[in-house]
Design an enzyme around this catalytic site. Structure first.
Site, PDB file in Angstrom:
ATOM      1  N   SER A 107      30.126 -13.571  16.465  1.00 23.97           N
ATOM      2  CA  SER A 107      29.742 -12.758  17.612  1.00 23.97           C
ATOM      3  C   SER A 107      30.288 -11.353  17.387  1.00 23.97           C
ATOM      4  CB  SER A 107      30.368 -13.342  18.877  1.00 23.97           C
ATOM      5  OG  SER A 107      30.250 -12.448  19.962  1.00 23.97           O
ATOM      6  N   TYR A 157      37.700 -16.490  23.524  1.00 27.30           N
ATOM      7  CA  TYR A 157      36.416 -16.535  22.825  1.00 27.30           C
ATOM      8  C   TYR A 157      36.466 -15.602  21.611  1.00 27.30           C
ATOM      9  CZ  TYR A 157      31.437 -15.914  21.885  1.00 27.30           C
ATOM     10  OH  TYR A 157      30.209 -15.851  21.277  1.00 27.30           O
TER      11      TYR A 157
END
Length: 188
Positions: free
Chosen positions: A44, A57
């Protein structure tokens, strides 16, 4: 970070870091023996740039990037290619899951920030579909990536490991995938 339980932090690391590494370990003996194979990890933009309230995350994605870099170097001499895709934001279910995972706001020192994050996340479902992610995975599977990295405005939490049907004989791999909560896709 402060309001996230150890259990929730471990779960994030398990899904985004430990599980992809385990899947890679399960398929690597056959790939090395064949002297061919391709592992594609989808990270990501958060693996590169950390924003508030997504610390765990981001940590899991940054960790995945480190593991991917190490694998790329370790496996090069065996003919196994390792690719990292770094998505940005798209309209996927990740935003709804993120809303559900926000810590209890009531007694938090970050209540106003959580409320704002919730508003932003609820609007994110209107972003475009993750079609470029699919194209990036196809490009990586076809060997068209450059230097093991496909970057761009992409989003995704699915790790993709290219397997051929012979890997399905590996009972350990199939048992792990069947019993795991890992959101992995296998492309044949």
């Amino acid at each position: 970070i402060e309001d996230v339980s150890d259990e929730a932090a471990r779960a994030q690391l398990e899904v985004n870091l430990i599980a992809p590494a385990r899947i890679a370990r399960l398929v690597l003996p056959a790939m090395r023996q064949r002297r061919d194979g391709r592992i594609i990890n989808i990270s990501s933009v958060s693996g590169r740039v950390t924003l508030p309230f997504v610390g765990w995350y981001a940590a899991s994605k940054r960790g995945l990037e480190g593991v991917t870099d190490a694998l790329r170097i370790e496996l090069a001499r065996f003919g196994v290619r390792v690719v990292l895709i770094q998505p940005g934001s798209y309209g996927t279910a990740i935003w709804q899951r993120g809303l559900q995972l926000l810590p209890d706001r009531a007694g938090s020192a970050y209540k106003q920030s959580y409320d704002l994050a919730g508003e932003v996340m609820s609007r994110a479902s209107g972003l475009g579909p993750p079609t470029p992610v699919v194209k990036a995975v196809r490009k990586a599977l076809a060997g068209l990536e450059r230097d093991g990295l496909v970057s761009g405005r992409l989003m995704g939490r699915t790790r993709v490991v290219q397997l051929d049907p012979s890997y399905f004989a590996r009972e350990e791999l199939m048992a792990y995938l069947a019993s795991s909560s890992v959101s992995s896709s296998i492309l044949l």
